[in-house]
Design an enzyme around this catalytic site. Structure first.
Site, PDB file in Angstrom:
ATOM      1  N   LYS A  60     -92.101 -16.409 -32.570  1.00 47.40           N
ATOM      2  CA  LYS A  60     -91.602 -15.124 -32.320  1.00 47.40           C
ATOM      3  C   LYS A  60     -90.253 -14.865 -32.513  1.00 47.40           C
ATOM      4  O   LYS A  60     -89.649 -15.478 -31.743  1.00 47.40           O
ATOM      5  CB  LYS A  60     -92.348 -14.964 -31.067  1.00 47.40           C
ATOM      6  CG  LYS A  60     -92.874 -13.335 -30.803  1.00 47.40           C
ATOM      7  CD  LYS A  60     -93.658 -13.271 -29.535  1.00 47.40           C
ATOM      8  CE  LYS A  60     -94.079 -11.806 -29.378  1.00 47.40           C
ATOM      9  NZ  LYS A  60     -94.562 -11.572 -27.863  1.00 47.40           N
TER      10      LYS A  60
HETATM   11  O1  G3P Z   1     -95.779  -9.562 -25.661  1.00 50.83           O
HETATM   12  C1  G3P Z   1     -95.144  -8.224 -26.126  1.00 50.83           C
HETATM   13  C2  G3P Z   1     -95.586  -7.009 -25.449  1.00 50.83           C
HETATM   14  O2  G3P Z   1     -97.292  -6.980 -25.104  1.00 50.83           O
HETATM   15  C3  G3P Z   1     -95.147  -6.701 -23.933  1.00 50.83           C
HETATM   16  O3  G3P Z   1     -95.886  -5.592 -23.443  1.00 50.83           O
HETATM   17  O4  G3P Z   1     -96.437  -4.312 -21.353  1.00 50.83           O
HETATM   18  O5  G3P Z   1     -94.369  -5.814 -21.400  1.00 50.83           O
HETATM   19  O6  G3P Z   1     -94.641  -3.651 -22.871  1.00 50.83           O
HETATM   20  P1  G3P Z   1     -95.226  -5.022 -22.050  1.00 50.83           P
END
Ligand code: G3P
Length: 225
Positions: free
Chosen positions: A87
């Protein structure tokens, strides 16, 4: 459409895998930190443990922000297991690293994508996945799903091999809308996936089926005595 689980929690991954509908896992440095895992060796072992639980792609993020160290970290991460996807954030050095990895057959997930232009660059650089963050756009009063629609239409105009991995999912509606738009993958916490199961008419209907069954069993039992 594939479902990935967005967590570094082994219990949650195990539980999600047991449902039989999980195709992979995404993690990020915040999710790893949330599990209290520190030190390169412990983090490496944790990725190994995740790969042992799920038969599918596991995204592991680089911490470095400069090209040379992104490449070094990415090569180390991809050596952990064949299912590891490196990533990489969508920055200038990240873009360079994405093309470097693509030329060497190392699969990547381009993260922190908030615009169609960024998604276009990620595809040009040969990213395997692009991760637009829907919820974080919604959080700042922008329509996250509009970004997904734009990326889908841009990718459909050309022969990009990059898959759309919708991330930062905050609601079951996000998941259903992503499916309607035709994303390749949705990644979300287990709770969001389970919320797709909920419908009051299912609960009412099941209760009625079971109560009718009980009544007919009792009637049959009463007649035979
Ligand atoms: O892993 C990346 C993403 O899904 C993060 O989500 O909820 O931290 O905005 P969030």
């Amino acid at each position: 459409m594939k479902f990935f689980i967005d967590t570094a929690n082994l219990d949650q991954i195990k539980e999600a895998a047991s449902l039989g509908i999980i195709d992979g896992v995404t993690t990020n440095p915040s999710l790893i930190a949330k599990e209290g895992i520190t030190g390169a060796e412990n983090i490496r072992r944790h990725y190994e443990a995740i790969c042992a639980l799920v038969n599918g792609d596991v995204s592991a993020e680089v911490i470095a922000t400069d090209f040379e160290n992104m490449v070094r970290e990415g090569e180390e991460l991809s050596a952990i297991h064949p299912n590891i996807v490196v990533k990489v954030p969508i920055t200038r050095d990240g873009l360079k690293a994405l093309s470097y990895f693509a030329k060497r057959g190392i699969r990547t997930n381009c993260t922190l994508v908030f615009s169609a232009g960024q998604a276009l660059l990620a595809a040009k650089a040969g990213a395997t996945y692009v991760s637009p963050f829907i919820g974080r756009l919604d959080d700042i009063s922008q329509e996250g799903l509009d970004l997904i629609r734009s990326i889908r239409s841009i990718y459909d105009n050309f022969v990009f091999g990059t898959k759309i991995l919708a991330a930062s999912i905050r609601s079951p509606l996000h998941i259903v809308e992503c499916a309607r738009i035709g994303v390749d993958v949705v990644t979300c916490p287990l709770s969001s996936l389970l919320s797709l199961l909920q419908h009051p008419l299912t609960d009412i209907g099941l209760e009625k089926f079971l109560s009718d069954h009980r009544k007919s069993q009792q009637a049959a039992a009463a007649m035979s005595t």
